[in-house]
Design an enzyme around this catalytic site. Structure first.
Site, PDB file in Angstrom:
ATOM      1  CE  LYS A 204      -3.680   1.686   3.020  1.00 53.74           C
ATOM      2  NZ  LYS A 204      -4.516   1.285   4.154  1.00 53.74           N
ATOM      3  CD  GLU A 210       9.840  -5.752   6.929  1.00 59.34           C
ATOM      4  OE1 GLU A 210       9.370  -4.738   6.341  1.00 59.34           O
ATOM      5  OE2 GLU A 210       9.763  -5.905   8.162  1.00 59.34           O
ATOM      6  N   GLY A 265      -4.809  -2.875   5.654  1.00 64.11           N
ATOM      7  CA  GLY A 265      -4.060  -3.969   5.032  1.00 64.11           C
ATOM      8  C   GLY A 265      -4.671  -5.332   5.302  1.00 64.11           C
ATOM      9  NE  ARG A 266      -6.020  -5.170  11.610  1.00 62.58           N
ATOM     10  CZ  ARG A 266      -5.463  -3.971  11.722  1.00 62.58           C
ATOM     11  NH1 ARG A 266      -4.408  -3.656  10.996  1.00 62.58           N
ATOM     12  NH2 ARG A 266      -5.957  -3.062  12.541  1.00 62.58           N
ATOM     13  CD  GLU A 351      -1.399  -5.485  12.051  1.00 64.46           C
ATOM     14  OE1 GLU A 351      -0.164  -5.594  12.117  1.00 64.46           O
ATOM     15  OE2 GLU A 351      -2.000  -5.427  10.975  1.00 64.46           O
ATOM     16  CG  HIS A 382      -1.960 -37.071  15.747  1.00 63.35           C
ATOM     17  ND1 HIS A 382      -1.914 -38.406  16.073  1.00 63.35           N
ATOM     18  CD2 HIS A 382      -3.087 -36.897  15.009  1.00 63.35           C
ATOM     19  CE1 HIS A 382      -2.961 -39.021  15.524  1.00 63.35           C
ATOM     20  NE2 HIS A 382      -3.691 -38.125  14.879  1.00 63.35           N
ATOM     21  CE  LYS A 510       6.073  -1.211  10.336  1.00 60.21           C
ATOM     22  NZ  LYS A 510       5.187  -0.499   9.444  1.00 60.21           N
TER      23      LYS A 510
HETATM   24  C1  G6Q Z   1      -2.371  -4.526   8.147  1.00 61.61           C
HETATM   25  C2  G6Q Z   1      -1.185  -3.754   8.437  1.00 61.61           C
HETATM   26  C3  G6Q Z   1       0.113  -4.344   7.922  1.00 61.61           C
HETATM   27  C4  G6Q Z   1       0.443  -3.971   6.483  1.00 61.61           C
HETATM   28  C5  G6Q Z   1       1.904  -4.343   6.212  1.00 61.61           C
HETATM   29  C6  G6Q Z   1       2.321  -4.063   4.800  1.00 61.61           C
HETATM   30  O1  G6Q Z   1      -3.478  -4.209   8.470  1.00 61.61           O
HETATM   31  O2  G6Q Z   1      -1.376  -2.442   8.070  1.00 61.61           O
HETATM   32  O3  G6Q Z   1       0.168  -5.732   8.065  1.00 61.61           O
HETATM   33  O4  G6Q Z   1      -0.417  -4.612   5.601  1.00 61.61           O
HETATM   34  O5  G6Q Z   1       2.725  -3.661   7.110  1.00 61.61           O
HETATM   35  O6  G6Q Z   1       2.205  -2.713   4.513  1.00 61.61           O
HETATM   36  P1  G6Q Z   1       2.315  -2.211   3.044  1.00 61.61           P
HETATM   37  O7  G6Q Z   1       1.201  -2.787   2.256  1.00 61.61           O
HETATM   38  O8  G6Q Z   1       2.247  -0.711   3.107  1.00 61.61           O
HETATM   39  O9  G6Q Z   1       3.645  -2.683   2.514  1.00 61.61           O
END
Ligand code: G6Q
Length: 548
Positions: A204, A210, A265-266, A351, A382, A510
Site C-alpha cells: 500500500k 522488507e 491492510g488486513r 492486530e 497429534h 520498526k
Molecule cells: C495490516 C497492516 C500491515 C500492512 C503491512 C504491509 O493491516 O497495516 O500488516 O499490511 O505492514 O504494509 P504495506 O502494504 O504498506 O507494505
C-alpha cells in the site's frame, strides 16, 4: 468503560451462578439444545451448543451488544464514517465486495465507480495472463507468479490462493515472499526463470522495508539475465497507493493497481491486493467469493443479534475472554486447504484487537483481544490438543469442516469428520472417574495398578467449542467465512471500546530497527542501548563473517 456498566456486573454475577454447570448435564436435560443454539446462513451451519451458556447467558450477552451500541457502530462503519479515528479514516472494505448497485459514500462521495473500475482492470490483466496472451520478454507466457508483500499485503492472498487451489489454474505456480531473510526470496528465485515469471509488488505504501528490499533483489535477479530495463514492464506489476514510487521502480503505470486509505491492510484481500487470487482462480470465481462476503455483510447488517452469526461468535468470545479469563482462542480447520487460515486470523484478530487504550485514549480496565493460534485440526490432535483436553487453561476453539470434500474420497473424508465430531464431543463431555474405572476394569486392571493410573485418564471436559460446517470450501463459502470473522472482530472491538482498525503497536520495533541497521554497518562497538541489546549487537558484529 465496559466494566463499570450494569450489564457487565450482571454478566459477572451470572458467571458466578453458572460457572460450575456441566455441559454434559445441560445436554442431558435439554434434548433441544442443538436446535436452540445453532444458526444457519447459506450453506454455513454454526453449532454453538457446546458452550458454557444458558438461555440467560445469551440474553445478557445480547443485551451487552445492544448497550455497547453494536448496531449503531455497524451503521457508522457501513455508511463510511471515519470510525478509525486515530488515522482519521473510514473503514469500508465492505465496498470492495458491494455487488449491489447501491452507492457507498465517504465524505459524500460514492467510492463504487472507482472500485468497479479497478475490478475491471484486474479482470483484464488476470485474463490476459491466464489466457497466455500476456507474453514475457522472450515471447513466452507466464508460468510463475511471485507476490512480494508482507502482513496484510501477503497473508490474505496467500491464505485464499491456497484455500481455493482446486479452483486455480493448474499449470501456473504461485509463490509468496514476505520475509526479508534472503532465504525466502532465494528459495523462490532458485525455482524460476525470469522470462516466464511475473512479480506482483504489493505494498500500500511502497515504502515497507522488507517488501522494498525483496522487490529490489527480484529486480536485480531479473536484470542479471534480461539485461533490459524496459522488460521490467512485462514482468513486474504493482498494487499500491504510492503510484510515483512504483513508476520510479520501472512499473508501467498501466499495471499499477490502486489501494485506498479506507481499506486496512488486513482487510484488503478483496482489493487488487487479491490479484494473485484472481490470476489463480479467475475473476468469475473471485466474484463468487465477493458474493459470499456480500451476503455475509447483509446477514450481519440485517439479522437480529439472536440470529446473527458474527455477533454470536463475538459474544461467546467476550464471554470466555472477560468472564472465564480465557487468554487464548484456537482456530482448528479440518480442511487441508485452510492451512493458512490460523495465520491469517492471527493477524486479522490480534492486530485489530490487541490494544490497551480505548476510544477515549484511556487505559482499558478489561482484557481485550485474545491470543489466536491454530493449526490444521487433525495434525494438532497429534500435537497440542493434549493441553486443550487436560491442561490447566481454558481454550475456546472453532472447529471448521466441509461436508463434501473436493476429491470425494469418502473413506478419507469420513475418517476426517469422525474426528471433528469426536473431538468436540470429548472436549464437552470429558470422561469421569467412574467411566475411567469401569473402562480399566473391563480391560482387566484392578487394585493399586488401577488406582495409580486412574487420575491420568480422567478428562474434566466442559471445554467450549463452536463447530462450523459448510457444504464445500468453494469461493462463495470461503468469502462468507472470511467476512464472518471480520465482523466478529469488529463487534468485539466495539464491546471493548477500542479502535480495531489502527495498528500503532507495530511501529516502535520498526523505528528502532532503522537506527540499529545503521549501527550494523561497521565494526565499531555499540554502547548506546541497554546492556542486553548492546551485548547482542556486539556479539553479532564480532562473530559475523567478514563479507556480511
Ligand atoms: C495490516 C497492516 C500491515 C500492512 C503491512 C504491509 O493491516 O497495516 O500488516 O499490511 O505492514 O504494509 P504495506 O502494504 O504498506 O507494505
Amino acid at each position: 468503560m465496559p466494566k463499570s456498566t450494569a450489564i457487565w456486573e450482571a454478566l459477572q454475577s451470572h458467571y458466578q451462578e453458572i460457572c460450575d454447570l456441566q455441559m454434559r448435564d445441560q445436554f442431558a436435560q435439554d434434548p433441544q439444545r442443538f436446535e436452540k443454539f445453532s444458526l444457519e446462513h447459506n450453506d454455513i451451519l454454526l453449532d454453538y451448543s457446546k458452550n458454557r451458556i444458558t438461555d440467560k447467558t445469551m440474553e445478557l450477552l445480547f443485551k451487552l451488544a445492544r448497550e455497547s451500541k453494536v448496531e449503531e457502530w455497524t451503521q457508522k462503519m457501513f455508511s463510511g464514517e471515519k470510525i478509525n479515528h486515530t488515522e482519521d479514516r473510514a473503514v469500508l472494505h465492505s465496498a470492495l465486495r458491494n455487488i449491489s448497485d447501491k452507492p457507498m459514500l465517504i465524505d459524500g462521495q460514492d467510492v463504487m465507480p472507482e472500485v468497479k473500475n479497478e475490478l475491471q482492470r484486474i479482470r483484464k490483466l488476470s485474463e490476459s495472463i491466464r489466457s497466455r496472451q500476456w507474453r514475457g520478454v522472450s515471447g513466452q507466457p507466464i508460468t510463475d507468479v511471485v507476490n512480494i508483500g508482507i502482513g496484510g499485503s501477503s497473508l490474505g492472498p496467500e491464505m485464499v490462493t491456497d484455500a481455493l487451489r482446486p479452483y486455480g489454474i493448474h499449470d501456473m505456480h504461485f509463490h509468496f515472499v514476505s520475509n526479508v531473510d534472503e532465504n525466502h526470496i532465494m528459495a523462490a528465485l532458485e525455482m524460476l526463470k525470469p522470462e516466464t515469471t511475473l512479480f506482483i509488488i504489493s505494498s500500500k505504501t511502497f515504502t515497507t522495508q522488507e517488501t522494498m528490499l525483496n522487490a529490489s533483489t527480484a529486480r536485480k535477479w531479473f536484470l542479471k539475465s534480461v539485461d533490459d530495463t524496459s522488460a521490467i514492464k512485462k514482468h513486474f506489476v504493482a498494487v499500491t497507493s504510492n503510484r510515483d514510487a512504483a513508476t520510479k521502480f520501472g512499473i508501467d503505470p498501466e499495471n499499477i493497481f490502486m489501494m485506498w486509505d479506507w481499506v486496512g491492510g488486513r482487510y484488503s484481500l478483496w482489493s487488487a491486493i487479491g490479484l494473485p487470487i484472481v490470476i489463480s482462480i479467475g475473476m468469475d470465481n473471485f466474484e463468487a467469493m465477493m458474493q459470499g462476503a456480500y451476503e455475509m455483510d447483509q446477514h450481519f447488517k440485517e439479522q437480529p443479534f439472536e440470529k446473527n452469526i458474527p455477533v454470536v461468535l463475538a459474544l461467546l468470545g467476550v464471554w470466555y475472554n472477560n468472564f472465564f479469563n480465557a487468554q487464548s482462542y484456537a482456530i482448528l480447520p479440518y480442511d487441508q486447504h485452510l492451512h493458512r487460515l490460523p495465520a491469517y486470523l492471527q493477524q486479522a484478530d490480534m492486530e485489530s484487537n490487541g490494544k490497551y487504550v480505548d476510544r477515549e485514549g484511556q487505559q482499558v480496565d478489561i482484557s481485550t483481544g485474545p491470543i489466536i493460534f491454530g493449526e490444521i485440526g487433525i495434525s494438532a490432535q497429534h500435537a497440542f490438543y493434549q493441553l486443550i483436553h487436560q491442561g490447566t487453561k481454558l481454550i475456546p476453539a472453532d472447529f471448521l469442516a466441509p461436508i463434501t470434500d473436493y476429491h470425494c474420497i469418502m473413506r478419507h473424508h469420513r475418517v476426517l469428520m469422525s474426528n471433528v465430531f469426536a473431538q468436540t464431543e470429548a472436549l464437552m463431555k470429558g470422561k469421569t472417574e467412574s467411566e475411567v474405572r469401569a473402562e480399566l476394569e473391563a480391560g482387566g486392571m484392578s487394585g493399586e495398578q488401577l488406582e495409580a493410573l486412574l487420575p491420568y485418564k480422567v478428562f474434566l471436559g466442559n471445554k467450549p467449542t463452536n463447530t462450523l460446517l459448510f457444504q464445500t470450501l468453494d469461493p462463495k463459502t470461503l468469502g462468507g467465512l472470511i467476512a464472518m470473522y471480520e465482523h466478529k472482530i469488529f463487534v468485539q472491538g466495539i464491546i471493548w471500546n477500542i479502535n480495531s482498525f489502527d495498528q500503532w503497536g507495530v511501529e516502535l520495533g520498526k523505528q528502532l530497527a532503522v537506527k540499529i541497521q545503521a549501527e550494523l554497518e561497521d565494526a565499531s562497538e555499540v554502547t548506546v542501548h541497554d546492556s542486553s541489546t548492546n551485548g547482542l549487537i556486539n556479539y553479532y558484529k564480532n562473530n559475523r563473517p567478514e563479507k556480511q
